[in-house]
Design a protein around this motif. Structure first.
Motif, PDB file in Angstrom:
ATOM      1  N   THR A   1      -3.944   3.594   4.803  1.00  0.00           N
ATOM      2  CA  THR A   1      -4.360   3.288   3.437  1.00  0.00           C
ATOM      3  C   THR A   1      -3.449   3.993   2.443  1.00  0.00           C
ATOM      4  N   PRO A   2      -2.876   3.258   1.481  1.00  0.00           N
ATOM      5  CA  PRO A   2      -2.018   3.893   0.481  1.00  0.00           C
ATOM      6  C   PRO A   2      -2.824   4.549  -0.639  1.00  0.00           C
TER       7      PRO A   2
ATOM      8  N   SER B   1      -7.661  12.700  -7.114  1.00  0.00           N
ATOM      9  CA  SER B   1      -7.855  12.036  -8.392  1.00  0.00           C
ATOM     10  C   SER B   1      -6.833  10.913  -8.542  1.00  0.00           C
ATOM     11  N   ARG B   2      -7.105  10.003  -9.459  1.00  0.00           N
ATOM     12  CA  ARG B   2      -6.227   8.850  -9.665  1.00  0.00           C
ATOM     13  C   ARG B   2      -4.807   9.276 -10.008  1.00  0.00           C
ATOM     14  N   ASP B   3      -4.650  10.336 -10.790  1.00  0.00           N
ATOM     15  CA  ASP B   3      -3.333  10.746 -11.266  1.00  0.00           C
ATOM     16  C   ASP B   3      -2.735  11.908 -10.481  1.00  0.00           C
ATOM     17  N   GLN B   4      -3.348  12.265  -9.358  1.00  0.00           N
ATOM     18  CA  GLN B   4      -2.864  13.378  -8.545  1.00  0.00           C
ATOM     19  C   GLN B   4      -1.558  13.008  -7.861  1.00  0.00           C
ATOM     20  N   ASP B   5      -0.578  13.917  -7.896  1.00  0.00           N
ATOM     21  CA  ASP B   5       0.728  13.598  -7.324  1.00  0.00           C
ATOM     22  C   ASP B   5       0.795  13.760  -5.814  1.00  0.00           C
ATOM     23  N   PHE B   6       0.278  14.884  -5.275  1.00  0.00           N
ATOM     24  CA  PHE B   6       0.340  15.145  -3.839  1.00  0.00           C
ATOM     25  C   PHE B   6      -1.033  15.561  -3.323  1.00  0.00           C
ATOM     26  N   PRO B   7      -1.386  15.167  -2.114  1.00  0.00           N
ATOM     27  CA  PRO B   7      -2.631  15.676  -1.539  1.00  0.00           C
ATOM     28  C   PRO B   7      -2.488  17.152  -1.200  1.00  0.00           C
ATOM     29  N   VAL B   8      -3.555  17.898  -1.338  1.00  0.00           N
ATOM     30  CA  VAL B   8      -3.563  19.272  -0.852  1.00  0.00           C
ATOM     31  C   VAL B   8      -3.345  19.200   0.661  1.00  0.00           C
ATOM     32  N   SER B   9      -2.296  19.843   1.141  1.00  0.00           N
ATOM     33  CA  SER B   9      -1.891  19.654   2.534  1.00  0.00           C
ATOM     34  C   SER B   9      -0.758  20.606   2.889  1.00  0.00           C
TER      35      SER B   9
ATOM     36  N   GLU C   1      -5.397   3.234  -8.006  1.00  0.00           N
ATOM     37  CA  GLU C   1      -6.597   3.480  -7.222  1.00  0.00           C
ATOM     38  C   GLU C   1      -6.281   3.522  -5.726  1.00  0.00           C
ATOM     39  N   LEU C   2      -7.115   4.226  -4.983  1.00  0.00           N
ATOM     40  CA  LEU C   2      -6.983   4.291  -3.533  1.00  0.00           C
ATOM     41  C   LEU C   2      -7.001   2.875  -2.957  1.00  0.00           C
ATOM     42  N   GLY C   3      -6.039   2.587  -2.105  1.00  0.00           N
ATOM     43  CA  GLY C   3      -5.960   1.279  -1.464  1.00  0.00           C
ATOM     44  C   GLY C   3      -5.048   0.300  -2.163  1.00  0.00           C
ATOM     45  N   GLU C   4      -4.624   0.603  -3.405  1.00  0.00           N
ATOM     46  CA  GLU C   4      -3.720  -0.294  -4.114  1.00  0.00           C
ATOM     47  C   GLU C   4      -2.278   0.020  -3.711  1.00  0.00           C
ATOM     48  N   ASN C   5      -1.645  -0.920  -3.054  1.00  0.00           N
ATOM     49  CA  ASN C   5      -0.269  -0.742  -2.591  1.00  0.00           C
ATOM     50  C   ASN C   5       0.676  -1.182  -3.719  1.00  0.00           C
ATOM     51  N   PHE C   6       0.793  -0.342  -4.717  1.00  0.00           N
ATOM     52  CA  PHE C   6       1.532  -0.654  -5.933  1.00  0.00           C
ATOM     53  C   PHE C   6       2.958  -1.117  -5.622  1.00  0.00           C
ATOM     54  N   ASN C   7       3.307  -2.272  -6.164  1.00  0.00           N
ATOM     55  CA  ASN C   7       4.656  -2.843  -6.000  1.00  0.00           C
ATOM     56  C   ASN C   7       5.089  -2.983  -4.538  1.00  0.00           C
ATOM     57  N   ASN C   8       4.098  -3.128  -3.650  1.00  0.00           N
ATOM     58  CA  ASN C   8       4.403  -3.308  -2.223  1.00  0.00           C
ATOM     59  C   ASN C   8       5.295  -2.182  -1.702  1.00  0.00           C
ATOM     60  N   THR C   9       4.965  -0.956  -2.146  1.00  0.00           N
ATOM     61  CA  THR C   9       5.773   0.212  -1.764  1.00  0.00           C
ATOM     62  C   THR C   9       5.829   0.379  -0.254  1.00  0.00           C
ATOM     63  N   PHE C  10       4.675   0.319   0.398  1.00  0.00           N
ATOM     64  CA  PHE C  10       4.603   0.448   1.856  1.00  0.00           C
ATOM     65  C   PHE C  10       4.473  -0.953   2.443  1.00  0.00           C
ATOM     66  N   ARG C  11       5.328  -1.272   3.403  1.00  0.00           N
ATOM     67  CA  ARG C  11       5.309  -2.612   3.983  1.00  0.00           C
ATOM     68  C   ARG C  11       5.801  -2.569   5.424  1.00  0.00           C
ATOM     69  N   VAL C  12       5.530  -3.627   6.157  1.00  0.00           N
ATOM     70  CA  VAL C  12       6.022  -3.751   7.534  1.00  0.00           C
ATOM     71  C   VAL C  12       6.898  -4.992   7.611  1.00  0.00           C
ATOM     72  N   GLU C  13       8.140  -4.788   8.001  1.00  0.00           N
ATOM     73  CA  GLU C  13       9.106  -5.871   8.167  1.00  0.00           C
ATOM     74  C   GLU C  13       9.988  -5.561   9.370  1.00  0.00           C
ATOM     75  N   ASP C  14      10.268  -6.588  10.161  1.00  0.00           N
ATOM     76  CA  ASP C  14      11.168  -6.438  11.321  1.00  0.00           C
ATOM     77  C   ASP C  14      10.692  -5.328  12.262  1.00  0.00           C
ATOM     78  N   GLY C  15       9.390  -5.159  12.359  1.00  0.00           N
ATOM     79  CA  GLY C  15       8.837  -4.158  13.259  1.00  0.00           C
ATOM     80  C   GLY C  15       8.939  -2.732  12.754  1.00  0.00           C
TER      81      GLY C  15
END
Length: 271
Positions: A52-53, A138-146, A59-73
């Motif tokens: 999930t992006p 949060s919606r505007d958070q840059d990085f997850p705490v990790s 918002e959580l789940g919105e793959n803005f501008n198709n940033t993450f995608r699967v092509e050619d395996g």
């Protein structure tokens, strides 16, 4: 009129039902709880099932501008839909959390950095481990705490070690002392060009985390923990009843430079 089913037909029907249940149950177990001691792919090579992006300003789940995608395996991170990067940092979260495991990816950087991407993000991505759940961001958070295992590529000239440590909202213990710098370089070589690179992480709860390249440990530390000086991390610590981290989510970054992942694998370890 009621016609009883012959005994042998009943046995066949029951056997088929048991087999179907076993197959279904086995598939579910393989997906949600990989068998300890065996490498399992978390990426099916076809789509983003299980992932999930969470992209900044969206918002959580919105793959803005198709940033993450699967092509050619390949699992690709791309910015051809962006006019400017505008600090739209993204993370692709796997659905399950883990505590004791080995995790490895084969990745490569290629192409040009997205216009507007920060200078430090040139050929830069990362694997976030012991992370918070994306629902708590949060919606505007840059990085997850990790804890971030930083993936870096060279510029063709200068030394730039790979599999470094960065700590958004966290700290670790290194050489027996609390270690608070945000980013720490490993002892690895520099990887120039567009070749595939394999990075592996060994994670044993709160005991030890190792960054490994080509079978060589290039960085290690222990006692990953939430940073009470970070407001959001402090909230997470209050909810979980302490600052120590013994497990969490895994996510892959988008930080403005195109990259591919062709393998994303995990081996669960016995605790």
């Amino acid at each position: 009129m009621f016609h009883p089913i012959p005994f042998h037909r009943s046995l066949i029907a029951a056997f088929v039902a048991v087999c179907l249940f076993s197959i279904s149950h086995g598939e579910e177990t393989k997906t949600t709880s990989p068998e300890p001691g065996k490498w399992v792919s978390l990426f099916n090579g076809k789509d983003l099932e299980g992932w999930t992006p969470k992209i900044r300003y969206h918002e959580l789940g919105e793959n803005f501008n198709n940033t993450f995608r699967v092509e050619d395996g390949l699992l690709k991170v791309r910015y051809d839909g962006y006019d400017k990067f505008n600090e739209t940092f993204g993370h692709l979260f796997y659905k399950d959390s883990f505590s004791h495991y080995r995790f490895r990816v084969e990745y490569r950087f290629l192409g040009e950095q997205c216009d507007g991407g920060p200078g430090w993000a040139f050929r830069n991505s990362g694997i976030m481990i012991h992370g918070e759940k994306p629902e708590t961001m949060s919606r505007d958070q840059d990085f997850p705490v990790s804890i971030e295992v930083q993936l870096l590529g060279g510029d063709g000239k200068n030394a730039r070690p790979n599999a470094n440590l960065c700590t958004p909202g966290t700290n670790v213990v290194m050489n027996g002392k609390l270690f608070t710098p945000h980013c720490t370089s490993s002892s690895s070589d520099t990887f120039h060009g567009d070749d595939w690179v394999t990075v592996e992480i060994e994670v044993r709860g709160n005991e030890v985390i190792k960054h490994i390249i080509d079978g060589k440990t290039v960085l290690h530390y222990n006692k990953p923990q939430l940073d009470p000086k970070d407001a959001h991390a402090k909230e997470l610590a209050e909810k979980q009843g302490g600052i120590q981290l013994s497990g969490g989510t895994i996510s892959l970054q988008s930080e403005s430079h195109p990259c591919d992942f062709r393998k994303v694998e995990i081996m669960v370890l016995e605790e």
